[in-house]
Every structure is written in C-alpha cells, then in structure tokens.
Design a protein around this motif. Structure first.
Motif, PDB file in Angstrom:
ATOM      1  N   VAL A  94      49.879  99.189  49.587  1.00 44.63           N
ATOM      2  CA  VAL A  94      50.284 100.594  49.724  1.00 44.63           C
ATOM      3  C   VAL A  94      49.745 101.409  48.558  1.00 44.63           C
ATOM      4  CG1 VAL A  94      52.268 102.151  49.773  1.00 44.63           C
ATOM      5  CG2 VAL A  94      52.335 100.024  51.067  1.00 44.63           C
ATOM      6  N   ALA A  95      49.850 100.858  47.336  1.00 45.63           N
ATOM      7  CA  ALA A  95      49.361 101.582  46.156  1.00 45.63           C
ATOM      8  C   ALA A  95      47.862 101.810  46.242  1.00 45.63           C
ATOM      9  CB  ALA A  95      49.710 100.806  44.888  1.00 45.63           C
ATOM     10  N   GLY A  96      47.095 100.799  46.664  1.00 48.59           N
ATOM     11  CA  GLY A  96      45.649 100.943  46.766  1.00 48.59           C
ATOM     12  C   GLY A  96      45.225 101.932  47.822  1.00 48.59           C
ATOM     13  N   VAL A  97      45.869 101.877  48.996  1.00 49.85           N
ATOM     14  CA  VAL A  97      45.520 102.802  50.083  1.00 49.85           C
ATOM     15  C   VAL A  97      45.869 104.238  49.689  1.00 49.85           C
ATOM     16  CG1 VAL A  97      46.095 103.449  52.457  1.00 49.85           C
ATOM     17  CG2 VAL A  97      45.649 101.062  51.898  1.00 49.85           C
TER      18      VAL A  97
ATOM     19  N   PRO B  92      64.975  85.758  49.408  1.00 47.32           N
ATOM     20  CA  PRO B  92      64.788  86.092  47.987  1.00 47.32           C
ATOM     21  C   PRO B  92      63.347  86.483  47.696  1.00 47.32           C
ATOM     22  CG  PRO B  92      64.934  83.716  48.268  1.00 47.32           C
ATOM     23  CD  PRO B  92      65.184  84.338  49.615  1.00 47.32           C
ATOM     24  N   MET B  93      63.205  87.517  46.885  1.00 49.92           N
ATOM     25  CA  MET B  93      61.879  87.935  46.441  1.00 49.92           C
ATOM     26  C   MET B  93      61.509  87.061  45.252  1.00 49.92           C
ATOM     27  SD  MET B  93      60.574  91.677  45.231  1.00 49.92           S
ATOM     28  CE  MET B  93      60.927  92.389  46.819  1.00 49.92           C
ATOM     29  N   PRO B  94      60.270  86.615  45.149  1.00 53.40           N
ATOM     30  CA  PRO B  94      59.896  85.793  44.004  1.00 53.40           C
ATOM     31  C   PRO B  94      60.259  86.491  42.695  1.00 53.40           C
ATOM     32  CG  PRO B  94      58.079  85.950  45.562  1.00 53.40           C
ATOM     33  CD  PRO B  94      59.156  86.876  46.032  1.00 53.40           C
ATOM     34  N   VAL B  95      60.752  85.704  41.767  1.00 50.55           N
ATOM     35  CA  VAL B  95      61.190  86.251  40.494  1.00 50.55           C
ATOM     36  C   VAL B  95      60.010  86.893  39.778  1.00 50.55           C
ATOM     37  CG1 VAL B  95      62.177  85.673  38.265  1.00 50.55           C
ATOM     38  CG2 VAL B  95      62.980  84.515  40.302  1.00 50.55           C
ATOM     39  N   GLY B  96      60.220  88.093  39.295  1.00 50.04           N
ATOM     40  CA  GLY B  96      59.199  88.759  38.521  1.00 50.04           C
ATOM     41  C   GLY B  96      58.307  89.687  39.313  1.00 50.04           C
ATOM     42  N   TYR B  97      58.399  89.704  40.646  1.00 50.57           N
ATOM     43  CA  TYR B  97      57.561  90.594  41.426  1.00 50.57           C
ATOM     44  C   TYR B  97      58.210  91.965  41.559  1.00 50.57           C
ATOM     45  CZ  TYR B  97      54.017  87.297  42.956  1.00 50.57           C
ATOM     46  OH  TYR B  97      52.974  86.428  42.980  1.00 50.57           O
ATOM     47  N   SER B  98      57.385  92.964  41.655  1.00 51.19           N
ATOM     48  CA  SER B  98      57.836  94.334  41.857  1.00 51.19           C
ATOM     49  C   SER B  98      58.180  94.532  43.328  1.00 51.19           C
ATOM     50  CB  SER B  98      56.716  95.303  41.460  1.00 51.19           C
ATOM     51  OG  SER B  98      57.044  96.614  41.831  1.00 51.19           O
ATOM     52  N   PRO B  99      59.094  95.423  43.648  1.00 48.93           N
ATOM     53  CA  PRO B  99      59.344  95.722  45.060  1.00 48.93           C
ATOM     54  C   PRO B  99      58.230  96.575  45.671  1.00 48.93           C
ATOM     55  CG  PRO B  99      60.785  97.026  43.664  1.00 48.93           C
ATOM     56  CD  PRO B  99      60.050  96.084  42.769  1.00 48.93           C
ATOM     57  N   ARG B 100      57.296  97.047  44.876  1.00 51.81           N
ATOM     58  CA  ARG B 100      56.184  97.876  45.351  1.00 51.81           C
ATOM     59  C   ARG B 100      55.030  96.987  45.821  1.00 51.81           C
ATOM     60  NH1 ARG B 100      58.816 102.625  45.462  1.00 51.81           N
ATOM     61  NH2 ARG B 100      59.693 103.144  43.453  1.00 51.81           N
ATOM     62  N   SER B 101      54.269  97.473  46.779  1.00 50.32           N
ATOM     63  CA  SER B 101      53.170  96.718  47.358  1.00 50.32           C
ATOM     64  C   SER B 101      51.832  97.168  46.786  1.00 50.32           C
ATOM     65  CB  SER B 101      53.170  96.911  48.877  1.00 50.32           C
ATOM     66  OG  SER B 101      51.985  96.425  49.440  1.00 50.32           O
TER      67      SER B 101
ATOM     68  N   THR C 230      50.219  96.210  38.240  1.00 50.48           N
ATOM     69  CA  THR C 230      51.606  96.092  37.803  1.00 50.48           C
ATOM     70  C   THR C 230      52.322  97.422  38.013  1.00 50.48           C
ATOM     71  OG1 THR C 230      51.017  96.712  35.546  1.00 50.48           O
ATOM     72  CG2 THR C 230      51.056  94.351  36.051  1.00 50.48           C
ATOM     73  N   ASP C 231      53.647  97.345  38.057  1.00 51.49           N
ATOM     74  CA  ASP C 231      54.430  98.572  38.164  1.00 51.49           C
ATOM     75  C   ASP C 231      54.772  99.064  36.760  1.00 51.49           C
ATOM     76  OD1 ASP C 231      56.433  96.872  37.308  1.00 51.49           O
ATOM     77  OD2 ASP C 231      57.712  97.144  39.053  1.00 51.49           O
ATOM     78  N   ALA C 232      55.634 100.065  36.668  1.00 47.45           N
ATOM     79  CA  ALA C 232      55.965 100.665  35.368  1.00 47.45           C
ATOM     80  C   ALA C 232      56.661  99.682  34.434  1.00 47.45           C
ATOM     81  CB  ALA C 232      56.842 101.899  35.571  1.00 47.45           C
ATOM     82  N   GLU C 233      57.365  98.671  34.984  1.00 49.68           N
ATOM     83  CA  GLU C 233      58.039  97.682  34.147  1.00 49.68           C
ATOM     84  C   GLU C 233      57.159  96.492  33.816  1.00 49.68           C
ATOM     85  OE1 GLU C 233      59.877  98.713  37.099  1.00 49.68           O
ATOM     86  OE2 GLU C 233      60.732 100.288  35.865  1.00 49.68           O
ATOM     87  N   GLY C 234      55.900  96.507  34.263  1.00 47.62           N
ATOM     88  CA  GLY C 234      54.982  95.422  33.945  1.00 47.62           C
ATOM     89  C   GLY C 234      55.036  94.250  34.910  1.00 47.62           C
ATOM     90  N   ARG C 235      55.815  94.365  35.987  1.00 47.43           N
ATOM     91  CA  ARG C 235      55.887  93.292  36.971  1.00 47.43           C
ATOM     92  C   ARG C 235      54.715  93.385  37.923  1.00 47.43           C
ATOM     93  NH1 ARG C 235      61.700  94.889  39.092  1.00 47.43           N
ATOM     94  NH2 ARG C 235      60.492  96.773  39.237  1.00 47.43           N
ATOM     95  N   PRO C 236      54.147  92.249  38.363  1.00 46.19           N
ATOM     96  CA  PRO C 236      53.015  92.304  39.298  1.00 46.19           C
ATOM     97  C   PRO C 236      53.448  92.889  40.642  1.00 46.19           C
ATOM     98  CG  PRO C 236      53.674  90.022  38.899  1.00 46.19           C
ATOM     99  CD  PRO C 236      54.489  90.888  37.987  1.00 46.19           C
ATOM    100  N   LEU C 237      52.554  93.663  41.243  1.00 48.92           N
ATOM    101  CA  LEU C 237      52.837  94.251  42.547  1.00 48.92           C
ATOM    102  C   LEU C 237      52.856  93.165  43.615  1.00 48.92           C
ATOM    103  CD1 LEU C 237      50.590  97.437  42.374  1.00 48.92           C
ATOM    104  CD2 LEU C 237      53.064  97.310  42.082  1.00 48.92           C
ATOM    105  N   ARG C 238      53.729  93.353  44.598  1.00 55.09           N
ATOM    106  CA  ARG C 238      53.862  92.417  45.706  1.00 55.09           C
ATOM    107  C   ARG C 238      52.586  92.442  46.536  1.00 55.09           C
ATOM    108  NH1 ARG C 238      56.167  93.968  50.419  1.00 55.09           N
ATOM    109  NH2 ARG C 238      56.938  95.815  49.401  1.00 55.09           N
ATOM    110  N   PRO C 239      52.114  91.258  46.998  1.00 50.84           N
ATOM    111  CA  PRO C 239      50.888  91.227  47.823  1.00 50.84           C
ATOM    112  C   PRO C 239      51.052  91.941  49.143  1.00 50.84           C
ATOM    113  CG  PRO C 239      51.557  88.995  47.178  1.00 50.84           C
ATOM    114  CD  PRO C 239      52.603  89.933  46.704  1.00 50.84           C
TER     115      PRO C 239
END
Length: 177
Positions: A115-118, A103-112, A168-177
């Motif tokens: 990856v976004a920073g690089v 399970p992915m922690p509740v509230g996290y985005s599937p985006r990293s 955060t992603d477009a839905e306001g969820r924090p990006l995955r570490p």
C-alpha cells in the motif's frame, strides 16, 4: 574499582534528566533545583556523580542505579504449619470462549509495504510516507515535488524501493509484506 567510579554514557545522562523532569513536574523540586540538577546530570561522568542528584528524592530513580536493596526473606518459625495450595483448574463449563485472533508476527508494523509503495507511485508527493507515519519525510517529498521540477522523481523512486525492499514505519518496525 567500585560501582561509584563506573563511567556513564549519554543514555544514562538522558535517563537521569528525564526522571528529574518527572520529579520537577510532580513539584518535588523547584525550578532552580531542577536547572542545577539537570546541568549536573549532563556534566556527570561517573555513576557516583549522578547518585547525589536523587539522594533526597523518592523513586523513580534511574534503572542503572541497580535494584533497590531488599531485606533478606525471613524463614517461617519452626512451629508454623506449611500451607497447602489448592489446585487450580481451567475455566468452568459456562465461561465464554476465548477469542481466536491471528497473531501478527512480533515486530511487524500494521502498515503494508504494498500500500505504501503504490501510494508513493500513484500520488507522487509523499502520500506513502504519510501512510507509514513518517511525516517528516512526507513533508520533505511534498515540498520537493511542488517546489522543484525534478522533485517528482524522488517519491516515485521511493515507491519502487518500498515495493521491492519494503521499509519501516515511524516506530522503526518493518512494514508488513
């Protein structure tokens, strides 16, 4: 003070207008009625101002009107026999196994965030923001990069901040570490 005199806010007005739009889309009210009711909804200040707008319409009604009144449950007649509930057991021996998924922690985005920073640093014209779903910010960075000479610094600094602080992603969820 009665419930009809309670003041409402912008959220309640917008919910009422959205529901009136749904009723209009279903053909329950005419365009003229829709325009009048939405205007009245945005002008409403109390709960009593909004109730008449939905009086002749079937559900859905705004949630802040409260739950619909339900009749009191009837007790069974005294001569009725109580029913017994059969016990329920787990799946049978031939049931397929349940899939195990991490399970992915509740509230996290599937985006990293990595990856976004690089992507922001390597391709400094908003690609990382397109990756996170923030297309408006991505387009602004793309425009700034190609239309101004200094605009290339913005995506690079943004990429470093994404790597360090996350985002955060477009839905306001924090990006995955």
């Amino acid at each position: 003070m009665g419930s009809e005199e309670l003041r409402i806010g912008t959220a309640e007005r917008e919910e009422a207008a959205r529901l009136l739009s749904d009723h209009f889309g279903m053909g329950r009210i005419t365009p003229d009625e829709y325009e009048t009711r939405v205007t009245d909804a945005y002008a409403a200040t109390t709960l009593g101002d909004l109730r008449p707008l939905f009086r002749d319409l079937p559900p859905p009604h705004p949630g802040f009107f409260g739950p619909p009144s339900t009749p009191m449950p009837m007790s069974p007649p005294p001569y009725a026999q109580p029913t017994t509930q059969l016990p329920t057991y787990g799946p049978g021996p031939y049931a397929p196994p349940t899939p195990y998924a991490q399970p992915m922690p509740v509230g996290y985005s599937p985006r990293s965030k990595t990856v976004a920073g690089v992507l922001q640093i390597v391709l400094p014209f908003g690609v990382g923001r397109f990756y996170t779903g923030q297309t408006g910010l991505g387009v602004a960075q793309l425009f700034a990069t190609f239309c101004t000479g200094v605009g290339i610094l913005w995506p690079i600094i943004d990429g470093i901040l994404l790597l360090v602080n996350g985002g955060t992603d477009a839905e306001g969820r924090p990006l995955r570490p």
